[in-house]
Design an enzyme around this catalytic site. Structure first.
Site, short mmCIF file in Angstrom:
data_model
loop_
_atom_site.label_atom_id
_atom_site.label_comp_id
_atom_site.label_asym_id
_atom_site.label_seq_id
_atom_site.Cartn_x
_atom_site.Cartn_y
_atom_site.Cartn_z
CG HIS A 1 14.68 -1.71 3.21
ND1 HIS A 1 15.38 -0.78 2.47
CD2 HIS A 1 13.66 -2.13 2.42
CE1 HIS A 1 14.83 -0.66 1.28
NE2 HIS A 1 13.78 -1.45 1.22
CG ASP B 1 14.93 2.10 -1.31
OD1 ASP B 1 14.04 1.30 -1.59
OD2 ASP B 1 15.32 2.32 -0.15
CG ASN C 1 11.87 -4.51 -0.72
OD1 ASN C 1 12.44 -3.47 -0.40
ND2 ASN C 1 11.13 -4.60 -1.83
CB VAL D 1 8.77 5.09 1.55
CG1 VAL D 1 7.83 6.11 0.91
CG2 VAL D 1 8.00 4.14 2.46
CG HIS E 1 6.63 0.13 0.60
ND1 HIS E 1 6.36 -1.11 0.07
CD2 HIS E 1 7.50 0.73 -0.28
CE1 HIS E 1 7.03 -1.27 -1.06
NE2 HIS E 1 7.72 -0.17 -1.31
#
Length: 593
Positions: free
Chosen positions: A434, A293, A353, A472, A444
C-alpha cells in the site's frame, strides 16, 4: 539514434529554450514509445551533471548508501509544507475531466442488500469473486441473518445446462464502531455518509437509559448528544447502538476449474446468474486492471465501471477499499457498489491503512475479502503470493513488521527463492503493497521508509519488474529505479492511489534537487483520479496506460474539490489516456533473468 536526438535536443534546449520545455519534450518522447534505453541515458546524464554537487551536499550524511537524495527531498518537503505556494507548477496535459454521474445503489445503512429478486426475501447480495489456490475461484456473498440462506453456490461451464453444487462456510461478527469526520464532512461529496445529527442520535442513550417507571436516568449511562458535540473517536462500549453486527458472510470455493474457460454461477437465495472467465494461463496478450484507494464516491463508481470495461483477466488493487474508517456499515454499502465489477472479474487485494487503522484492525477486510495466503505458505492473511497468467504476484502488508527477522520478511525471502526456479513460466514479477517506496508528493511522504530500507534490496536482487502501491491520492510513475537513482535493472514503481475516494486527490508535488522541477527518478505524475491498465505483450514487453476519469491537476487547482469537477466533457464512463509507456524486461539485467 534516440540517444543522439536527446543529446542534440538538450544542447539546443540549454541555449534557446527554458528548461521546463525541454523536460516536457522528454516526457513526450517517453509517451510515444522511444526506446527505453533513451530514458536511462537521459537520467544518467542528469545524474552525472549533478553528481559533484550531490556528493558535496551529502558528504557525511548518515544512513544507508543511496539514502541521501531522499533525505534531501524530505528536508525540502518540510520547508515547502509550510508554504505550498512555493511549489513549482508542472502542466502534464491540457485535458479536463469532470466527475462521472453517480449510479450508486439506493441503499440505506440498515439494508445489507440492494437487490430484491429471489425465492425467499430478504435476498442474498454483495457478490464478488477472488482467486484462491491453483485452479480455484472463491465466491463471497452475504445474507440477512434472519434468512435461511446456506453457504451454497451452483456453477457450471457457461454453455452447460446442469449446475454443480459447492458448499462453503459462514460467519458473522460484532465490532465496536469508530467515528470519523469524513463520514459527515467528506472532502469529495457523494456516496454514503451520515449527518452529524444522525450520528448524534446513534451516540445518544437518552431514549432507553432511564427507569421506565420513575424516568430516573441511569447514572454513568444516560447521554444526550447533540450535533455540536459529535467528534472523531471510538464508540462508547456501553452503548449497544455503537456496535456493528454483520450480516451472514458466506465463502465458497470452486475447485478444479480450467484456465480460460467461461463459467456461470448463482449464490443461494439469489435468482441472478453471474458469469466469469477463469484467468488464462501463460498466454499473451494478458490484460490486467490496476487501482487503489477507491472508496464509495461517484468517482469510485466510475473507476469500477471503467475497470470492468477493460475486460481484464484480473484486477490488482493496492489497498484501501471501502473507506469505512470504523463506521463498519460502509463495508456493506461498498459491497453493493463493488458487485457489478467484483461478481464478474476476480479482484485481488493487499490491505491499506483504511483496512488496518481507525479501529478496523483488518477484521472486515479479512472476513469479506480472503486472499490465498495459506496456498502460498503464508501464516498471515494480509500477505500472500500467486501465479496469475504470466505473472508471479506478491502482495505484502505495509503495516506488518518488515525487518529481516520478521515473519513477513522471512516468508518473502522464501517465496522469492521458490520463484527464481520458475521464472521461465511466469517471467513477470509484480509486487503490491500500500504505502509507496518512491513518492514525490507531499502527501504521506516517507511513511514507507523503514519498509523500503528493509526490503528494497531483496526486491531488486530478485528482479522485480513492477511495484504497485497506493496511499497517495494521485498518480505517479517512476523510471526503473533503485536506491533513489534511476537504474535500468530496477523496478518501475506505479503509485495508483487515485481510485476516487472521498478524501480527494493530492496535488502538492515536490521539486527535485538543485532547482529541478521533479526528482530524477519520477517519470510522470498528476494529482487526478484514474485507472491503470497493463497489457503483457510477451515475456519482455508490457504496455502500461493510465487513464484519467475525474479531477485535473494541471499545476493549478481549477477543479471543485467537493465534486472533483472540472469543465468540459461530461460523458458517463469516458476516460482520457494521459500516460502511456512500455515496461521492458531487459536481457542485460542478470537479476531479471
Amino acid at each position: 539514434m534516440a540517444a543522439a536526438a536527446i543529446t542534440a535536443a538538450r544542447r539546443n534546449a540549454e541555449t534557446t529554450t527554458p528548461r521546463w520545455c525541454f523536460i516536457l519534450f522528454l516526457a513526450g518522447l517517453v509517451m510515444v514509445g522511444v526506446a527505453v534505453e533513451a530514458d536511462f541515458d537521459e537520467a544518467s546524464i542528469s545524474a552525472a551533471a549533478r553528481a559533484e554537487e550531490d556528493a558535496m551536499e551529502c558528504l557525511g550524511a548518515a544512513g544507508p548508501p543511496g539514502s541521501c537524495d531522499l533525505q534531501l527531498l524530505q528536508r525540502r518537503a518540510a520547508t515547502l509544507g509550510k508554504d505550498t505556494k512555493s511549489l513549482p507548477l508542472l502542466k502534464t496535459s491540457p485535458y479536463d475531466r469532470p466527475p462521472n454521474h453517480p449510479d450508486l445503489a439506493p441503499s440505506k445503512f440498515s439494508e445489507f442488500i440492494a437487490q430484491k429478486n429471489c425465492p425467499k426475501p430478504p435476498c442474498s447480495g454483495q457478490v464478488h469473486i477472488m482467486l484462491g489456490g491453483e485452479k480455484e475461484m472463491v465466491i463471497s456473498f452475504v445474507s440477512q441473518t434472519e434468512s435461511d440462506t446456506k453457504p451454497r453456490v451452483e456453477y457450471a461451464r457457461a454453455e452447460d445446462q446442469d449446475f454443480v453444487e459447492a458448499i462453503g462456510s459462514s460467519q458473522s461478527y460484532t465490532q465496536l464502531m469508530r467515528w470519523h469526520h469524513q463520514l459527515w464532512d467528506p472532502t469529495v461529496k457523494g456516496g454514503h455518509g451520515l449527518s452529524k445529527e444522525e450520528v448524534a442520535r446513534i451516540q445518544s442513550t437518552s431514549s432507553w437509559a432511564s427507569d421506565s417507571k420513575t424516568g430516573a436516568h441511569y447514572p454513568g449511562l444516560w447521554r444526550q448528544i447533540t450535533a455540536g458535540h459529535v467528534r472523531d473517536g471510538l464508540g462508547w462500549y456501553k452503548n449497544p447502538s455503537e456496535y456493528y453486527n454483520s450480516p451472514m458472510i458466506h465463502t465458497v470455493t470452486l475447485k478444479r476449474l480450467h484456465h480460460g474457460v467461461n463459467y456461470k454461477y448463482r449464490v443461494d437465495n439469489d435468482d441472478r446468474i453471474f458469469y466469469f472467465q477463469m484467468p488464462q494461463a501463460e498466454v499473451y496478450p494478458y490484460e490486467v486492471g490496476l487501482t487503489a484507494d477507491v472508496g464509495q464516491t461517484p468517482v469510485s463508481n466510475s473507476t469500477m465501471h471503467l475497470l470492468a470495461t477493460l475486460k481484464p483477466e484480473v484486477v490488482l488493487w493496492a489497498g484501501d477499499l471501502s473507506y469505512a474508517d470504523g463506521f463498519i456499515p460502509r463495508w456493506d454499502s461498498f459491497g453493493i457498489l463493488f458487485e457489478p465489477l467484483g461478481a464478474r472479474v476476480p479482484v485481488m487485494f493487499c490491505p491499506g491503512n483504511h483496512e488496518a487503522g481507525n479501529a478496523e484492525a483488518y477484521k472486515s477486510f479479512n472476513v469479506r475479502y480472503p486472499m490465498p495466503h495459506q496456498a502460498s505458505g503464508s501464516t498471515n492473511p494480509n500477505y500472500w503470493s500467486r501465479d496469475i497468467g504470466p505473472m508471479h504476484v506478491i502482495s505484502l502488508d505495509s503495516y506488518s513488521a518488515t525487518g529481516p527477522t520478521s515473519a513477513m520478511y522471512r516468508w518473502l525471502k522464501s517465496d522469492l527463492a521458490k520463484f527464481a526456479g520458475s521464472r521461465a513460466k511466469t517471467p513477470w514479477l509484480i509486487v503490491m503493497f500500500h504505502a509507496p517506496f518512491y513518492n514525490s508528493n507531499l502527501g504521506h511522504l516517507g511513511e514507507a521508509q523503514i519498509m523500503k530500507d528493509n526490503m528494497e534490496e531483496l526486491l531488486y536482487g530478485h528482479g522485480v519488474n513492477l511495484v504497485l502501491a497506493g496511499h497517495v491520492h494521485s498518480y505517479e510513475r517512476t523510471y526503473p529505479v533503485y536506491k533513489n537513482k534511476t537504474n535500468p535493472c530496477g523496478p518501475v514503481y506505479l503509485n495508483l492511489g487515485d481510485g476516487g475516494n472521498r478524501e480527494g486527490p493530492y496535488h502538492q508535488w515536490l521539486p527535485g534537487e538543485h532547482g529541478e522541477p521533479a526528482p530524477a527518478w519520477t517519470a510522470f505524475r498528476q494529482g487526478s483520479f484514474g485507472v491503470g491498465h497493463m497489457t503483457m505483450m510477451n515475456i519482455s514487453h508490457a504496455k502500461f496506460e493510465w487513464k484519467r476519469n475525474a479531477c485535473f491537476d494541471s499545476g493549478e487547482i481549477d477543479f471543485n474539490a467537493a465534486e472533483c469537477r472540472t469543465h468540459s466533457d461530461s460523458s458517463k464512463n469516458a476516460s482520457e489516456k494521459a500516460d502511456e509507456v512500455w515496461v521492458v524486461r531487459s536481457r542485460a539485467c542478470k537479476n531479471q533473468a
